[in-house]
Design a protein around this motif. Structure first.
Motif, PDB file in Angstrom:
ATOM      1  N   LEU A   1       9.025  12.777   0.648  1.00 30.60           N
ATOM      2  CA  LEU A   1       8.147  11.611   0.553  1.00 30.60           C
ATOM      3  C   LEU A   1       7.233  11.519   1.774  1.00 30.60           C
ATOM      4  O   LEU A   1       6.063  11.139   1.662  1.00 30.60           O
ATOM      5  N   THR A   2       7.764  11.872   2.942  1.00 31.13           N
ATOM      6  CA  THR A   2       6.944  11.863   4.154  1.00 31.13           C
ATOM      7  C   THR A   2       5.830  12.900   4.054  1.00 31.13           C
ATOM      8  O   THR A   2       4.672  12.623   4.401  1.00 31.13           O
ATOM      9  N   THR A   3       6.178  14.090   3.598  1.00 28.75           N
ATOM     10  CA  THR A   3       5.172  15.141   3.418  1.00 28.75           C
ATOM     11  C   THR A   3       4.095  14.699   2.440  1.00 28.75           C
ATOM     12  O   THR A   3       2.897  14.938   2.656  1.00 28.75           O
ATOM     13  N   TYR A   4       4.518  14.042   1.369  1.00 29.94           N
ATOM     14  CA  TYR A   4       3.567  13.563   0.375  1.00 29.94           C
ATOM     15  C   TYR A   4       2.586  12.568   1.001  1.00 29.94           C
ATOM     16  O   TYR A   4       1.364  12.677   0.801  1.00 29.94           O
ATOM     17  N   LEU A   5       3.100  11.611   1.772  1.00 31.03           N
ATOM     18  CA  LEU A   5       2.231  10.610   2.392  1.00 31.03           C
ATOM     19  C   LEU A   5       1.277  11.241   3.393  1.00 31.03           C
ATOM     20  O   LEU A   5       0.090  10.894   3.453  1.00 31.03           O
ATOM     21  N   ARG A   6       1.771  12.195   4.185  1.00 26.28           N
ATOM     22  CA  ARG A   6       0.917  12.828   5.192  1.00 26.28           C
ATOM     23  C   ARG A   6      -0.157  13.710   4.545  1.00 26.28           C
ATOM     24  O   ARG A   6      -1.181  13.982   5.172  1.00 26.28           O
ATOM     25  N   ASN A   7       0.067  14.112   3.327  1.00 31.11           N
ATOM     26  CA  ASN A   7      -0.932  14.926   2.627  1.00 31.11           C
ATOM     27  C   ASN A   7      -1.955  14.094   1.878  1.00 31.11           C
ATOM     28  O   ASN A   7      -2.890  14.661   1.284  1.00 31.11           O
ATOM     29  N   ILE A   8      -1.808  12.781   1.898  1.00 37.59           N
ATOM     30  CA  ILE A   8      -2.825  11.911   1.277  1.00 37.59           C
ATOM     31  C   ILE A   8      -3.431  10.971   2.309  1.00 37.59           C
ATOM     32  O   ILE A   8      -3.945   9.905   1.956  1.00 37.59           O
ATOM     33  N   GLY A   9      -3.334  11.359   3.593  1.00 38.60           N
ATOM     34  CA  GLY A   9      -4.082  10.615   4.600  1.00 38.60           C
ATOM     35  C   GLY A   9      -3.288   9.868   5.646  1.00 38.60           C
ATOM     36  O   GLY A   9      -3.860   9.402   6.635  1.00 38.60           O
TER      37      GLY A   9
ATOM     38  N   THR B   1       0.835  -1.208   0.000  1.00 42.14           N
ATOM     39  CA  THR B   1       0.000   0.000   0.000  1.00 42.14           C
ATOM     40  C   THR B   1       0.866   1.253   0.000  1.00 42.14           C
ATOM     41  O   THR B   1       0.620   2.201  -0.761  1.00 42.14           O
ATOM     42  N   ILE B   2       1.901   1.269   0.846  1.00 44.62           N
ATOM     43  CA  ILE B   2       2.802   2.415   0.888  1.00 44.62           C
ATOM     44  C   ILE B   2       3.551   2.546  -0.438  1.00 44.62           C
ATOM     45  O   ILE B   2       3.710   3.647  -0.974  1.00 44.62           O
ATOM     46  N   ALA B   3       4.010   1.419  -0.968  1.00 48.19           N
ATOM     47  CA  ALA B   3       4.741   1.454  -2.234  1.00 48.19           C
ATOM     48  C   ALA B   3       3.878   2.013  -3.351  1.00 48.19           C
ATOM     49  O   ALA B   3       4.329   2.831  -4.168  1.00 48.19           O
ATOM     50  N   ARG B   4       2.616   1.610  -3.379  1.00 43.66           N
ATOM     51  CA  ARG B   4       1.698   2.105  -4.414  1.00 43.66           C
ATOM     52  C   ARG B   4       1.396   3.580  -4.201  1.00 43.66           C
ATOM     53  O   ARG B   4       1.313   4.353  -5.160  1.00 43.66           O
ATOM     54  N   SER B   5       1.259   4.006  -2.957  1.00 42.75           N
ATOM     55  CA  SER B   5       0.968   5.415  -2.670  1.00 42.75           C
ATOM     56  C   SER B   5       2.134   6.313  -3.032  1.00 42.75           C
ATOM     57  O   SER B   5       1.933   7.469  -3.450  1.00 42.75           O
TER      58      SER B   5
END
Length: 407
Positions: free
Chosen positions: A183-191, A151-155
Protein backbone atom coordinates in the motif's frame (compact mmCIF):
# COMPACT_ATOMS: atom_id res chain seq x y z
CA UNK A 1 51.52 -48.43 11.59
CA UNK A 2 52.65 -46.94 14.89
CA UNK A 3 51.11 -43.62 13.92
CA UNK A 4 47.75 -45.30 13.24
CA UNK A 5 47.87 -47.05 16.61
CA UNK A 6 48.64 -43.72 18.34
CA UNK A 7 45.65 -42.08 16.66
CA UNK A 8 43.38 -44.94 17.70
CA UNK A 9 44.59 -44.79 21.30
CA UNK A 10 44.16 -41.01 21.37
CA UNK A 11 40.60 -41.21 20.02
CA UNK A 12 39.82 -43.93 22.54
CA UNK A 13 41.10 -41.73 25.33
CA UNK A 14 39.05 -38.76 24.17
CA UNK A 15 35.90 -40.84 23.87
CA UNK A 16 36.40 -42.35 27.32
CA UNK A 17 36.29 -38.90 28.95
CA UNK A 18 32.99 -38.31 30.72
CA UNK A 19 30.86 -35.54 29.19
CA UNK A 20 29.61 -34.54 32.66
CA UNK A 21 33.06 -34.37 34.22
CA UNK A 22 32.95 -30.56 34.70
CA UNK A 23 29.24 -30.20 35.57
CA UNK A 24 28.79 -28.67 39.07
CA UNK A 25 26.67 -30.52 41.61
CA UNK A 26 22.97 -29.80 41.30
CA UNK A 27 23.25 -28.64 37.66
CA UNK A 28 22.78 -30.40 34.33
CA UNK A 29 24.51 -30.60 30.99
CA UNK A 30 22.30 -29.36 28.15
CA UNK A 31 22.23 -32.70 26.33
CA UNK A 32 19.65 -32.11 23.59
CA UNK A 33 16.16 -30.94 22.66
CA UNK A 34 13.37 -31.66 20.23
CA UNK A 35 10.34 -29.75 19.02
CA UNK A 36 7.04 -31.55 18.58
CA UNK A 37 3.72 -30.30 17.21
CA UNK A 38 0.23 -31.76 17.21
CA UNK A 39 -0.27 -30.97 13.50
CA UNK A 40 1.75 -31.69 10.37
CA UNK A 41 0.99 -28.16 9.13
CA UNK A 42 3.65 -26.83 11.53
CA UNK A 43 7.21 -27.46 10.27
CA UNK A 44 8.98 -27.95 13.59
CA UNK A 45 12.53 -27.63 12.18
CA UNK A 46 11.78 -23.98 11.35
CA UNK A 47 11.52 -23.10 15.04
CA UNK A 48 14.98 -24.36 15.95
CA UNK A 49 16.31 -20.85 15.35
CA UNK A 50 14.26 -19.64 18.32
CA UNK A 51 15.86 -22.04 20.81
CA UNK A 52 18.34 -20.05 22.92
CA UNK A 53 20.42 -23.00 24.19
CA UNK A 54 22.07 -25.39 21.79
CA UNK A 55 23.79 -28.60 23.00
CA UNK A 56 27.54 -29.10 22.78
CA UNK A 57 29.41 -30.66 19.93
CA UNK A 58 30.13 -34.05 21.53
CA UNK A 59 33.72 -34.40 20.31
CA UNK A 60 34.73 -30.85 21.25
CA UNK A 61 33.15 -31.29 24.68
CA UNK A 62 35.19 -34.46 25.28
CA UNK A 63 38.36 -32.65 24.16
CA UNK A 64 37.58 -29.87 26.64
CA UNK A 65 37.13 -32.43 29.43
CA UNK A 66 40.58 -33.89 28.66
CA UNK A 67 42.17 -30.77 30.08
CA UNK A 68 42.94 -30.52 33.74
CA UNK A 69 41.43 -28.05 36.21
CA UNK A 70 44.58 -25.96 36.63
CA UNK A 71 44.15 -23.20 34.04
CA UNK A 72 47.50 -21.67 34.97
CA UNK A 73 49.15 -24.41 32.92
CA UNK A 74 49.76 -23.60 29.25
CA UNK A 75 48.78 -27.09 28.06
CA UNK A 76 45.44 -26.95 29.90
CA UNK A 77 44.56 -23.63 28.29
CA UNK A 78 45.48 -24.85 24.79
CA UNK A 79 43.42 -28.04 25.09
CA UNK A 80 40.41 -26.04 26.32
CA UNK A 81 40.70 -23.70 23.34
CA UNK A 82 40.47 -26.72 21.04
CA UNK A 83 37.43 -27.98 22.89
CA UNK A 84 34.11 -26.48 23.91
CA UNK A 85 33.01 -25.66 27.45
CA UNK A 86 29.91 -27.57 28.60
CA UNK A 87 26.56 -25.84 28.09
CA UNK A 88 24.81 -25.78 31.46
CA UNK A 89 21.04 -26.17 31.32
CA UNK A 90 19.27 -22.87 32.08
CA UNK A 91 15.61 -22.86 33.11
CA UNK A 92 15.42 -19.15 32.23
CA UNK A 93 16.70 -19.61 28.68
CA UNK A 94 14.42 -22.60 28.20
CA UNK A 95 11.41 -20.49 29.14
CA UNK A 96 12.55 -17.67 26.84
CA UNK A 97 12.88 -20.20 24.01
CA UNK A 98 9.33 -21.47 24.57
CA UNK A 99 8.03 -17.88 24.64
CA UNK A 100 9.81 -17.00 21.39
CA UNK A 101 8.42 -20.09 19.66
CA UNK A 102 4.93 -19.19 20.83
CA UNK A 103 5.26 -15.58 19.62
CA UNK A 104 6.33 -16.80 16.20
CA UNK A 105 3.36 -19.15 16.09
CA UNK A 106 1.11 -16.18 16.95
CA UNK A 107 2.70 -14.23 14.08
CA UNK A 108 1.80 -17.08 11.74
CA UNK A 109 -1.86 -17.08 12.72
CA UNK A 110 -1.89 -19.58 15.60
CA UNK A 111 -3.14 -17.01 18.09
CA UNK A 112 -4.06 -19.57 20.75
CA UNK A 113 -0.97 -21.75 20.39
CA UNK A 114 0.65 -23.11 23.54
CA UNK A 115 4.23 -24.32 23.98
CA UNK A 116 4.92 -26.60 26.96
CA UNK A 117 8.43 -27.59 28.04
CA UNK A 118 8.94 -31.20 29.10
CA UNK A 119 12.16 -31.82 31.04
CA UNK A 120 13.90 -35.18 31.22
CA UNK A 121 16.89 -35.07 33.62
CA UNK A 122 19.11 -38.14 33.83
CA UNK A 123 22.71 -38.68 34.98
CA UNK A 124 23.41 -34.93 35.22
CA UNK A 125 22.12 -34.49 31.66
CA UNK A 126 18.99 -32.59 30.61
CA UNK A 127 16.85 -33.32 27.55
CA UNK A 128 14.08 -30.87 26.67
CA UNK A 129 10.96 -31.28 24.56
CA UNK A 130 9.12 -28.19 23.30
CA UNK A 131 5.57 -29.47 22.84
CA UNK A 132 3.40 -27.30 20.54
CA UNK A 133 -0.40 -27.36 20.76
CA UNK A 134 -1.67 -25.28 17.85
CA UNK A 135 -5.34 -24.82 18.98
CA UNK A 136 -6.38 -23.73 15.48
CA UNK A 137 -5.27 -21.13 12.96
CA UNK A 138 -7.07 -17.80 12.43
CA UNK A 139 -8.37 -16.47 9.11
CA UNK A 140 -9.72 -13.07 8.11
CA UNK A 141 -13.48 -12.62 8.19
CA UNK A 142 -13.85 -8.93 7.21
CA UNK A 143 -11.43 -6.22 6.08
CA UNK A 144 -12.32 -2.53 6.38
CA UNK A 145 -10.65 0.90 6.21
CA UNK A 146 -10.86 3.11 9.31
CA UNK A 147 -8.81 5.97 7.88
CA UNK A 148 -9.73 9.46 9.02
CA UNK A 149 -7.97 11.16 6.11
CA UNK A 150 -10.54 10.98 3.31
CA UNK A 151 -7.97 11.73 0.59
CA UNK A 152 -5.72 8.83 1.59
CA UNK A 153 -8.72 6.53 1.98
CA UNK A 154 -9.96 7.43 -1.50
CA UNK A 155 -6.48 7.02 -3.01
CA UNK A 156 -6.07 3.57 -1.44
CA UNK A 157 -9.43 2.23 -2.55
CA UNK A 158 -8.22 0.85 -5.92
CA UNK A 159 -5.25 -0.94 -4.28
CA UNK A 160 -7.36 -2.78 -1.73
CA UNK A 161 -8.02 -5.86 -3.84
CA UNK A 162 -4.32 -6.35 -4.67
CA UNK A 163 -3.12 -7.03 -1.11
CA UNK A 164 -2.99 -10.32 0.82
CA UNK A 165 -5.51 -8.98 3.33
CA UNK A 166 -8.69 -10.59 2.02
CA UNK A 167 -11.57 -12.53 3.60
CA UNK A 168 -10.64 -16.18 4.03
CA UNK A 169 -6.85 -15.55 4.00
CA UNK A 170 -4.74 -16.61 7.00
CA UNK A 171 -4.37 -13.81 9.52
CA UNK A 172 -0.62 -13.59 10.04
CA UNK A 173 2.11 -11.00 10.45
CA UNK A 174 3.73 -11.70 7.08
CA UNK A 175 0.53 -10.86 5.20
CA UNK A 176 0.07 -7.70 7.27
CA UNK A 177 3.65 -6.51 6.69
CA UNK A 178 3.54 -7.29 2.97
CA UNK A 179 0.24 -5.45 2.62
CA UNK A 180 1.57 -2.39 4.44
CA UNK A 181 4.59 -2.30 2.13
CA UNK A 182 2.40 -2.80 -0.96
CA UNK A 183 0.00 0.00 0.00
CA UNK A 184 2.90 2.35 0.73
CA UNK A 185 4.47 1.60 -2.65
CA UNK A 186 1.13 2.24 -4.31
CA UNK A 187 0.74 5.65 -2.64
CA UNK A 188 4.31 6.70 -3.45
CA UNK A 189 3.72 5.81 -7.09
CA UNK A 190 0.73 8.15 -7.35
CA UNK A 191 2.42 11.22 -5.93
CA UNK A 192 2.73 10.80 -2.15
CA UNK A 193 6.43 11.67 -2.04
CA UNK A 194 6.73 11.97 1.77
CA UNK A 195 4.62 8.95 2.68
CA UNK A 196 6.24 6.00 4.50
CA UNK A 197 4.90 2.64 5.69
CA UNK A 198 5.24 3.64 9.35
CA UNK A 199 2.05 5.67 8.94
CA UNK A 200 -0.08 2.59 8.23
CA UNK A 201 -1.09 0.03 10.83
CA UNK A 202 -3.65 -2.73 11.25
CA UNK A 203 -6.08 -3.31 14.09
CA UNK A 204 -7.80 -6.66 14.55
CA UNK A 205 -10.76 -7.98 16.50
CA UNK A 206 -10.04 -11.61 17.42
CA UNK A 207 -12.78 -11.99 20.06
CA UNK A 208 -15.29 -13.60 17.71
CA UNK A 209 -14.76 -17.11 19.23
CA UNK A 210 -14.63 -18.59 15.75
CA UNK A 211 -10.93 -18.58 14.83
CA UNK A 212 -11.66 -15.54 12.67
CA UNK A 213 -10.55 -11.93 12.81
CA UNK A 214 -11.99 -8.65 11.60
CA UNK A 215 -9.15 -6.47 10.30
CA UNK A 216 -9.12 -2.67 10.08
CA UNK A 217 -6.55 -0.52 8.29
CA UNK A 218 -5.76 2.70 10.14
CA UNK A 219 -3.47 5.69 9.81
CA UNK A 220 -1.27 7.50 12.32
CA UNK A 221 -1.25 11.27 12.46
CA UNK A 222 1.25 12.85 10.04
CA UNK A 223 4.50 14.32 11.36
CA UNK A 224 4.67 17.08 8.76
CA UNK A 225 2.17 19.20 6.85
CA UNK A 226 3.02 17.61 3.49
CA UNK A 227 3.31 13.95 4.52
CA UNK A 228 -0.19 13.12 3.27
CA UNK A 229 -0.14 15.35 0.17
CA UNK A 230 0.55 14.54 -3.46
CA UNK A 231 3.48 16.05 -5.32
CA UNK A 232 3.85 16.99 -8.95
CA UNK A 233 7.10 17.45 -10.83
CA UNK A 234 7.66 21.13 -11.66
CA UNK A 235 11.13 21.42 -13.22
CA UNK A 236 13.53 18.72 -14.40
CA UNK A 237 17.16 19.84 -14.64
CA UNK A 238 19.61 17.38 -16.18
CA UNK A 239 23.37 17.88 -15.88
CA UNK A 240 24.84 15.69 -18.57
CA UNK A 241 28.50 14.80 -18.36
CA UNK A 242 28.76 16.01 -14.76
CA UNK A 243 30.83 13.95 -12.33
CA UNK A 244 30.74 15.26 -8.75
CA UNK A 245 34.02 13.46 -7.96
CA UNK A 246 35.95 14.77 -10.95
CA UNK A 247 38.36 17.69 -10.69
CA UNK A 248 37.67 18.69 -14.27
CA UNK A 249 34.02 19.69 -13.66
CA UNK A 250 34.93 23.30 -12.91
CA UNK A 251 36.67 23.58 -16.26
CA UNK A 252 34.06 21.64 -18.26
CA UNK A 253 31.11 23.51 -16.74
CA UNK A 254 32.77 26.94 -16.56
CA UNK A 255 30.25 28.28 -19.11
CA UNK A 256 27.33 25.84 -19.11
CA UNK A 257 24.79 25.83 -21.88
CA UNK A 258 21.13 25.14 -21.02
CA UNK A 259 18.91 23.64 -23.71
CA UNK A 260 15.12 23.34 -23.46
CA UNK A 261 13.92 20.05 -24.93
CA UNK A 262 10.51 18.42 -24.40
CA UNK A 263 10.04 20.26 -21.12
CA UNK A 264 13.49 19.30 -19.80
CA UNK A 265 16.28 21.72 -18.87
CA UNK A 266 19.39 19.96 -20.22
CA UNK A 267 22.61 21.55 -19.00
CA UNK A 268 25.72 20.90 -21.12
CA UNK A 269 29.35 21.53 -20.40
CA UNK A 270 32.09 21.77 -23.01
CA UNK A 271 31.98 18.04 -23.69
CA UNK A 272 28.36 18.02 -25.00
CA UNK A 273 27.92 14.58 -23.45
CA UNK A 274 24.85 12.72 -24.85
CA UNK A 275 22.36 14.07 -27.37
CA UNK A 276 19.19 15.66 -26.03
CA UNK A 277 17.03 13.06 -27.78
CA UNK A 278 18.93 10.24 -26.06
CA UNK A 279 18.49 11.93 -22.67
CA UNK A 280 14.78 12.50 -23.17
CA UNK A 281 14.19 8.95 -24.41
CA UNK A 282 15.72 7.41 -21.29
CA UNK A 283 14.25 9.82 -18.75
CA UNK A 284 10.90 8.92 -17.16
CA UNK A 285 10.61 11.92 -14.81
CA UNK A 286 8.56 14.51 -16.69
CA UNK A 287 7.27 17.97 -15.70
CA UNK A 288 3.57 17.93 -14.84
CA UNK A 289 3.52 14.26 -13.82
CA UNK A 290 2.88 13.16 -10.27
CA UNK A 291 5.94 11.90 -8.44
CA UNK A 292 6.43 8.11 -8.62
CA UNK A 293 9.09 5.83 -7.17
CA UNK A 294 8.70 3.69 -10.27
CA UNK A 295 9.70 6.56 -12.57
CA UNK A 296 12.70 7.25 -10.34
CA UNK A 297 14.02 3.66 -10.47
CA UNK A 298 13.21 3.33 -14.18
CA UNK A 299 15.25 6.46 -15.01
CA UNK A 300 18.22 5.29 -12.93
CA UNK A 301 18.15 1.85 -14.58
CA UNK A 302 17.84 3.26 -18.12
CA UNK A 303 20.83 5.61 -17.84
CA UNK A 304 23.04 3.19 -15.90
CA UNK A 305 22.48 0.49 -18.50
CA UNK A 306 24.56 2.53 -20.95
CA UNK A 307 28.23 1.54 -20.97
CA UNK A 308 29.32 5.15 -21.39
CA UNK A 309 27.64 6.26 -18.12
CA UNK A 310 29.45 5.67 -14.84
CA UNK A 311 26.74 6.80 -12.42
CA UNK A 312 23.36 8.55 -12.31
CA UNK A 313 22.14 10.55 -9.31
CA UNK A 314 18.65 11.98 -8.87
CA UNK A 315 17.64 14.41 -6.14
CA UNK A 316 14.38 16.24 -5.45
CA UNK A 317 13.81 19.63 -3.90
CA UNK A 318 10.46 20.45 -2.32
CA UNK A 319 9.51 23.94 -3.49
CA UNK A 320 5.81 24.36 -2.70
CA UNK A 321 3.87 26.08 0.04
CA UNK A 322 2.80 23.41 2.58
CA UNK A 323 -0.66 24.98 2.67
CA UNK A 324 -1.26 24.46 -1.05
CA UNK A 325 -3.42 21.55 -2.15
CA UNK A 326 -0.88 20.59 -4.81
CA UNK A 327 2.80 20.32 -3.88
CA UNK A 328 5.70 20.55 -6.31
CA UNK A 329 9.16 19.04 -6.68
CA UNK A 330 12.14 20.16 -8.70
CA UNK A 331 14.19 17.20 -9.92
CA UNK A 332 17.90 17.32 -10.65
CA UNK A 333 19.48 14.46 -12.59
CA UNK A 334 23.28 14.27 -12.73
CA UNK A 335 24.77 11.93 -15.32
CA UNK A 336 28.45 11.11 -14.73
CA UNK A 337 30.34 9.94 -17.83
CA UNK A 338 32.38 6.76 -17.81
CA UNK A 339 35.26 5.79 -20.07
CA UNK A 340 34.41 6.63 -23.65
CA UNK A 341 37.35 4.69 -25.11
CA UNK A 342 38.16 1.07 -24.36
CA UNK A 343 41.24 -0.85 -25.49
CA UNK A 344 42.11 -4.50 -25.08
CA UNK A 345 45.07 -6.45 -26.37
CA UNK A 346 45.61 -10.19 -26.13
CA UNK A 347 47.88 -12.75 -27.68
CA UNK A 348 47.28 -16.45 -28.17
CA UNK A 349 49.65 -19.29 -28.94
CA UNK A 350 48.76 -21.76 -31.71
CA UNK A 351 49.88 -25.27 -32.48
CA UNK A 352 48.75 -26.72 -35.80
CA UNK A 353 50.08 -30.25 -36.39
CA UNK A 354 53.32 -29.35 -34.67
CA UNK A 355 53.69 -25.95 -36.36
CA UNK A 356 53.86 -23.21 -33.73
CA UNK A 357 52.54 -19.70 -34.09
CA UNK A 358 51.02 -16.68 -32.39
CA UNK A 359 47.70 -14.88 -32.90
CA UNK A 360 47.50 -11.29 -31.54
CA UNK A 361 44.12 -9.57 -31.17
CA UNK A 362 43.61 -5.83 -30.65
CA UNK A 363 40.17 -4.51 -29.72
CA UNK A 364 39.06 -0.87 -29.67
CA UNK A 365 35.64 0.32 -28.53
CA UNK A 366 34.12 3.80 -28.67
CA UNK A 367 31.10 3.87 -26.38
CA UNK A 368 29.58 7.22 -27.40
CA UNK A 369 30.35 7.58 -31.08
CA UNK A 370 27.64 10.11 -32.00
CA UNK A 371 26.81 11.27 -28.45
CA UNK A 372 23.90 8.89 -28.31
CA UNK A 373 25.56 6.01 -26.45
CA UNK A 374 26.26 4.26 -29.77
CA UNK A 375 29.01 1.66 -29.52
CA UNK A 376 31.64 1.19 -32.21
CA UNK A 377 33.66 -2.04 -32.00
CA UNK A 378 36.81 -2.51 -34.05
CA UNK A 379 38.77 -5.76 -33.73
CA UNK A 380 42.06 -6.38 -35.49
CA UNK A 381 43.15 -10.01 -35.74
CA UNK A 382 46.42 -11.45 -36.90
CA UNK A 383 48.13 -14.85 -37.01
CA UNK A 384 51.74 -15.79 -37.63
CA UNK A 385 52.83 -19.42 -38.14
CA UNK A 386 56.21 -21.02 -38.80
CA UNK A 387 56.09 -24.11 -41.00
CA UNK A 388 58.73 -26.43 -39.60
CA UNK A 389 58.27 -29.52 -41.78
CA UNK A 390 56.04 -30.65 -44.60
CA UNK A 391 56.05 -33.06 -47.52
CA UNK A 392 56.17 -30.09 -49.84
CA UNK A 393 59.85 -29.03 -49.74
CA UNK A 394 58.94 -25.60 -51.12
CA UNK A 395 57.01 -24.78 -47.89
CA UNK A 396 59.56 -26.05 -45.35
CA UNK A 397 61.15 -23.32 -43.23
CA UNK A 398 58.85 -20.60 -44.49
CA UNK A 399 56.68 -18.34 -42.30
CA UNK A 400 53.05 -17.56 -43.01
CA UNK A 401 50.68 -14.98 -41.64
CA UNK A 402 47.09 -13.79 -41.98
CA UNK A 403 45.15 -10.80 -40.71
CA UNK A 404 41.62 -9.52 -40.59
CA UNK A 405 39.41 -6.80 -39.20
CA UNK A 406 35.89 -6.83 -37.73
CA UNK A 407 33.86 -3.61 -37.41
Amino acid sequence: MRRVICYILMLGFIWSCSTTKNIPEGEYLMNGYEIKADTKDIETSYYEDYVRQQPNNKIRLRVYNMAGQDTSKWLTRQIRKLGQAPVIYSAKLTQISATQIQKQLNNEGYLRAQVDTLLKPKDKKMNITYDIKNNGIYTIRNYEYTINDSTIARSLRPARKYTRIQPGVIFNKENLDNSTAHLTTYLRNIGYYNFSKEYLYFKADTTLNSHQADVFLSLYEPKGKTDFKRFKIRNVNILTGYDALSRTNQRIFANPDTVQYKGLNIIYGKNKFLRKSTIARNNSIKPGDYYADLRFTRTIAAFNSMNVIKQTNISFNQVSDPNDSIQYLDAQISIAPGNTHFFQAEIQGTNSAGDLGIAPILTYQHRNLFNGAEILNVKLRGAYEFISSTKDSDLTGKNYYEYGVDV
